[in-house]
Design a protein around this motif. Structure first.
Motif, short mmCIF file in Angstrom:
data_model
loop_
_atom_site.label_atom_id
_atom_site.label_comp_id
_atom_site.label_asym_id
_atom_site.label_seq_id
_atom_site.Cartn_x
_atom_site.Cartn_y
_atom_site.Cartn_z
N SER A 48 0.81 -1.40 0.21
CA SER A 48 -0.16 0.15 0.11
C SER A 48 0.87 1.40 -0.08
CB SER A 48 -0.97 0.32 1.22
OG SER A 48 -1.74 -0.96 1.10
N MET A 49 2.10 1.02 0.93
CA MET A 49 2.90 2.59 0.58
C MET A 49 3.70 2.74 0.01
SD MET A 49 2.40 4.24 3.67
CE MET A 49 4.27 5.07 3.92
N ASN A 50 3.68 1.26 -1.20
CA ASN A 50 4.27 2.03 -2.66
C ASN A 50 3.41 2.09 -3.34
OD1 ASN A 50 6.69 0.85 -1.94
ND2 ASN A 50 6.40 -1.49 -2.32
N ARG A 51 2.06 2.01 -3.29
CA ARG A 51 0.52 2.52 -4.09
C ARG A 51 1.29 4.20 -3.53
NH1 ARG A 51 -3.66 -1.51 -3.59
NH2 ARG A 51 -4.64 0.25 -5.32
N ILE A 52 0.81 4.67 -2.65
CA ILE A 52 0.62 6.02 -1.76
C ILE A 52 1.92 6.17 -2.74
CG2 ILE A 52 0.02 7.01 -0.39
CD1 ILE A 52 -1.14 4.59 1.23
N SER A 53 2.93 6.09 -2.15
CA SER A 53 4.23 6.86 -2.70
C SER A 53 3.88 7.38 -4.14
CB SER A 53 5.55 6.01 -2.49
OG SER A 53 5.31 6.33 -1.05
N LYS A 54 3.41 7.06 -5.59
CA LYS A 54 3.59 6.85 -6.66
C LYS A 54 2.99 7.88 -6.61
CE LYS A 54 4.74 2.28 -8.33
NZ LYS A 54 3.99 1.35 -8.43
N ALA A 55 1.89 8.71 -5.94
CA ALA A 55 1.23 9.54 -5.82
C ALA A 55 1.74 11.33 -6.14
CB ALA A 55 -0.44 10.46 -4.64
N ASP A 56 0.81 11.84 -6.77
CA ASP A 56 1.17 13.52 -6.73
C ASP A 56 0.32 13.89 -5.73
OD1 ASP A 56 2.56 14.01 -9.19
OD2 ASP A 56 0.87 13.14 -10.39
N ILE A 57 -1.03 13.64 -5.66
CA ILE A 57 -1.70 14.05 -4.41
C ILE A 57 -2.83 12.87 -3.99
CG2 ILE A 57 -4.42 15.16 -4.30
CD1 ILE A 57 -3.81 17.72 -6.33
N ILE A 58 -2.61 12.88 -2.57
CA ILE A 58 -3.54 11.71 -1.99
C ILE A 58 -4.19 12.51 -1.14
CG2 ILE A 58 -3.61 10.62 0.74
CD1 ILE A 58 0.12 10.36 0.08
N ILE A 59 -5.75 11.98 -1.05
CA ILE A 59 -6.62 12.23 -0.61
C ILE A 59 -7.02 11.16 -0.20
CG2 ILE A 59 -8.75 13.46 -0.43
CD1 ILE A 59 -8.70 13.86 -3.64
N THR A 60 -6.78 11.75 1.91
CA THR A 60 -7.37 10.14 2.43
C THR A 60 -8.31 11.51 3.12
OG1 THR A 60 -6.73 10.13 4.74
CG2 THR A 60 -5.80 12.36 4.33
N TYR A 61 -9.48 9.77 3.44
CA TYR A 61 -10.79 9.86 4.22
C TYR A 61 -10.63 9.25 5.45
CZ TYR A 61 -13.09 12.90 0.16
OH TYR A 61 -13.30 13.58 -0.78
N VAL A 62 -9.04 8.83 5.63
CA VAL A 62 -9.12 8.06 7.24
C VAL A 62 -9.74 8.61 8.42
CG1 VAL A 62 -7.29 7.09 8.54
CG2 VAL A 62 -6.91 6.74 6.25
N LEU A 63 -10.35 7.69 8.56
CA LEU A 63 -10.99 8.34 10.34
C LEU A 63 -10.33 8.51 11.96
CD1 LEU A 63 -15.27 7.23 9.68
CD2 LEU A 63 -13.63 9.26 9.16
N HIS A 64 -9.98 7.06 11.53
CA HIS A 64 -8.59 7.07 12.66
C HIS A 64 -7.66 8.23 12.84
CE1 HIS A 64 -5.97 5.17 15.69
NE2 HIS A 64 -7.65 4.04 15.93
N PRO A 65 -7.53 8.77 13.64
CA PRO A 65 -6.54 9.61 13.46
C PRO A 65 -5.01 9.20 14.19
CG PRO A 65 -7.20 10.05 15.79
CD PRO A 65 -8.34 9.20 15.27
N ASP A 66 -4.78 8.82 14.39
CA ASP A 66 -3.27 8.12 15.24
C ASP A 66 -2.56 8.01 13.16
OD1 ASP A 66 -3.02 8.57 17.20
OD2 ASP A 66 -3.91 6.94 17.96
N LEU A 67 -3.29 6.73 12.33
CA LEU A 67 -3.46 6.23 11.51
C LEU A 67 -3.06 7.49 9.95
CD1 LEU A 67 -3.15 3.97 9.00
CD2 LEU A 67 -5.54 3.83 8.50
N THR A 68 -3.98 8.68 10.37
CA THR A 68 -3.81 10.00 9.71
C THR A 68 -2.28 10.50 9.69
OG1 THR A 68 -6.52 10.36 10.00
CG2 THR A 68 -4.88 11.99 8.86
N LEU A 69 -2.32 10.85 10.86
CA LEU A 69 -1.19 11.49 11.60
C LEU A 69 0.08 10.60 11.07
CD1 LEU A 69 -0.08 13.60 12.01
CD2 LEU A 69 0.65 12.77 14.39
N GLU A 70 0.17 9.03 11.35
CA GLU A 70 1.41 8.28 10.69
C GLU A 70 1.08 8.30 9.24
OE1 GLU A 70 4.47 5.65 11.39
OE2 GLU A 70 2.91 6.88 12.11
N LEU A 71 0.42 8.21 8.16
CA LEU A 71 0.34 9.05 6.93
C LEU A 71 1.09 10.16 6.11
CD1 LEU A 71 -3.02 7.37 5.89
CD2 LEU A 71 -0.95 6.49 5.32
#
Length: 218
Positions: A48-71
């Motif tokens: 997942s990190m490899n796929r995300i790292s290829k982005a120009d723009i990330i849009i996160t709809y993650v609800l868990h705050p710790d996971l959001t902050l980690e991303l």
């Protein structure tokens, strides 16, 4: 063309994915939320990190705050821009936006150009609504959506009002938003559903008012 990655850990993000992929290369990634309230270490799968790292723009709809902050902490220096679509509380928002390329809008249809080339390319299509109206007499024969809210509400309103009369059109545009199930109140600062819906309704009312004035002038 820019690459957009949408991340979720729950029920949000699918509608944005369906709309944004019509304009940009878009990936949709679902992550498992951390279990429990106290998280010592969050592990994000390497694929997942490899796929995300290829982005120009990330849009996160993650609800868990710790996971959001980690991303955000792991990825802010690997991508051009991060848009946090789900957050709660000004303190948490300030934590996220301390990075120069992270924004946490009160409403996803608030997004406007900020001078960053990649971000502005995205916002040329998605953000604060812009429409063009074509009238014949008092009848609306066509509504072109130039910039749509990421969730698709602008396109919904445009379709609903095409063929209608232009009388009270901006007011009708605002009212139509009430029939589109906005999920923003559950994801961001405001706890009052009506307050959040009112903001979205007013944005669309203003967009249709500007477009109607321009159509009548021309």
């Amino acid at each position: 063309m820019i690459n957009v990655v949408i991340i979720t850990d729950g029920p949000y993000g699918e509608r944005a994915y369906e709309n944004i992929k019509k304009e940009f290369e878009t990936d949709f990634i679902e992550l498992e939320p951390p279990q429990g309230m106290f998280i010592d270490e969050i592990e994000i799968p390497s694929d997942s990190m490899n796929r995300i790292s290829k982005a120009d723009i990330i849009i996160t709809y993650v609800l868990h705050p710790d996971l959001t902050l980690e991303l955000v902490e792991q990825l802010h220096d690997k991508v051009e821009w991060i848009i946090v679509g789900a957050w709660r509380g000004e303190g948490f928002k300030n934590q996220l936006t301390r990075f120069r390329n992270v924004t946490a809008p009160d409403n996803m249809c608030d997004l406007e150009e900020n001078g960053n080339v990649i971000f502005d390319e995205f916002v040329s299509k998605f953000g604060q609504p812009i429409v063009r109206i074509n009238c014949q007499g008092d009848k609306i024969i066509d509504i072109e959506v130039l910039r749509c809210s990421p969730c698709g509400a602008t396109a919904f309103v445009a379709e609903e009002l095409t063929g209608d009369s232009k009388e009270n059109l901006p007011i009708k545009a605002g009212l139509k938003i009430q029939h589109f199930p906005c999920r923003a109140p559950k994801m961001r600062l405001f706890s009052d559903d009506e307050c959040k819906k009112e903001l979205a309704a007013n944005m669309h009312k203003d967009a249709f008012e500007k477009a109607l004035k321009k159509a009548e002038k021309n």
